[in-house]
Scaffold this active site. Structure first.
Site, PDB file in Angstrom:
ATOM      1  CG  ASP A 171     -19.565   9.906 -18.428  1.00  0.00           C
ATOM      2  OD1 ASP A 171     -19.457  10.329 -19.551  1.00  0.00           O
ATOM      3  OD2 ASP A 171     -18.729   8.820 -18.020  1.00  0.00           O
ATOM      4  CG  ASP A 191     -19.302   3.242 -28.057  1.00  0.00           C
ATOM      5  OD1 ASP A 191     -18.785   4.314 -27.938  1.00  0.00           O
ATOM      6  OD2 ASP A 191     -20.237   3.220 -27.049  1.00  0.00           O
TER       7      ASP A 191
END
Lengths: 251, 198
Positions: free
Chosen positions: A11, A130
């Site tokens: 990330d 997701d």
């Protein structure tokens, strides 16, 4: 034989890795380029960089980072986060990214998947999904998994595959962060019904979880973050175990 | 490698991620020139013919700059990578494309019995050329492709996915690899180094 891939995910915020990264040998664990080089040397098969910068300024630093990674790292990598146009993709590919990953922008405008695969080829278009299992239904979520949509995981996955996605990165929000294993039942269903590679994401905690997601979940690749960043699982050890379990890996 | 700078040109005709190839050579200490200028290409000591994308549109771009007639006449070592290799063959099923005809083999699509594209690391076997000096059988290379060249006389490496196919080809000064040496870790870098030393 084509091997199963192990993919660490980083990330990135304002050009720096976020969440703790606990690597002993790194001069600067916040530097994504250093970390990427380290992972390439340790046997990672690919890397994913997810930009979670909220500002335009932060996004600009992403281009510099991609350029540096492309210069210094000798394995393929995917860049995701905030990509919503052909221009965004063109910029990132020109900086040397091998693939890009889109998520919310594809839900908002599904034609984007067609446009990108027509212009740049399916091989560089990863669609990230997701989804969360609610009352036995896998519901696709937007915006980092915070907003539910009307889409069903399997329908949406089939649609993006037909629209030209080269690969699907499926994150189970039920499993993400639990370290209790991947969502293998849903993964197997995706892998068996679609003719493109499926990357498993969300839930990695132990080596056995990777064995299970390749065997039961029939995943083509497995992605994880914290178990690698904190050295809980060494990639080389993981791959040796996978091979012992008759799963083909690059060693 | 000696320190004399070698003139290396990567053909820049608008198809593909040439930055990665340029960077890979830079890591080996060689600055590659990007060009679609016939004179620059002809005078190079080594030529890379890259390609990512769709065959028929890539061929159109080659034709537009007249490179389709130039490339088969080159005399120095030429290395086609991925789609570059496929375009050097007789034909491709992708967009029913007529190739440059350097390699006497046709390019076909994997069937739906396997996932398409093949994406990831697979081994190269039956290695037959100096291009693979210091590289062992079953070395892993990174591949991303939906179309493949059949096994043939000119195959210098094979890979198996659905069936055994030619993952590298050679005819005279022309070389082609289906895999991406620029993305295949240290083993891939060895292939590039070998190409420079041919």
């Amino acid at each position: 034989m084509l091997t199963k891939r192990i993919i660490p995910c980083l990330d990135i915020k304002n050009g720096r890795t976020v969440k703790g990264v606990n690597f002993i040998d790194l001069r600067d664990a916040g530097d994504p380029v250093e970390l990427a080089k380290q992972y390439a040397n340790l046997g990672a098969d690919e890397l994913v960089f997810l930009d979670i910068s909220a500002t335009l300024e932060g996004r600009k630093t992403m281009h510099d980072m991609v350029l540096k990674v492309a210069e210094q790292v000798n394995i393929p990598f995917t860049v995701g986060g905030g990509i919503s146009s052909i221009e965004d993709v063109d910029d990132l590919l020109k900086c040397g990214a091998d693939k890009i990953s889109i998520n919310s922008s594809a839900i908002k405008r599904p034609d984007l998947v067609n446009e990108l695969s027509n212009k740049f080829g399916s091989q560089c278009v990863v669609v990230a999904i997701d989804a969360k299992q609610i009352n036995n239904q896998w519901i696709v979520h937007l915006a980092g998994g915070t907003i539910p949509t009307a889409l069903n995981l399997f329908d949406w996955a089939r649609e993006v595959a037909q629209r030209g996605a080269g690969e699907i990165l499926f994150t189970s929000m039920n499993n993400d962060g639990t370290k209790a294993g991947f969502a293998n039942e849903a993964l197997a269903k995706l892998s068996e019904t679609l003719n493109i590679p499926i990357i498993a994401s969300g839930g990695a905690g132990t080596v056995q979880h990777f064995v299970d997601t390749f065997k039961e979940g029939k995943a083509d690749a497995a992605l994880a973050a914290s178990v690698f960043h904190f050295g809980e699982i060494e990639i080389l050890d993981l791959k040796r175990e996978l091979r012992k379990n008759n799963i083909e890996v690059r060693l | 490698m000696d320190s004399k700078p070698l003139k290396l040109v990567i053909i820049d005709y608008g198809a593909g991620n040439i930055k990665s190839i340029q960077f890979a050579f830079k890591r080996l200490g060689v600055d590659a020139i990007l060009s679609n200028n016939p004179e620059v290409i002809t005078s190079a000591e080594r030529v890379i013919f890259p390609g990512v994308g769709e065959a028929s549109s890539a061929m159109k771009m080659l034709k537009k700059s007249g490179l389709d007639t130039l490339i088969p006449t080159l005399k120095q070592p030429v290395l086609g990578i991925c789609l570059g290799m496929q375009l050097m063959c007789n034909s491709s099923e992708e967009g029913n494309t007529k190739g440059l005809g350097i390699f006497n083999v046709d390019v076909k699509r994997f069937s739906s019995a396997v996932k398409v594209p093949q994406m990831g690391w697979n081994t190269i076997n039956e290695l037959k050329s100096n291009l693979f000096r210091n590289i062992e059988e079953d070395a892993f290379m990174y591949l991303v492709h939906s179309f493949y060249a059949d096994m043939c006389q000119e195959a210098i490496a094979s890979t198996t996915y659905e069936l055994k196919y030619a993952s590298a080809l050679q005819k005279d000064n022309f070389y082609g690899v289906q895999f991406h040496p620029e993305k295949s870790s240290v083993v891939g870098e060895q292939v590039l180094r070998n190409f420079l030393e041919l």
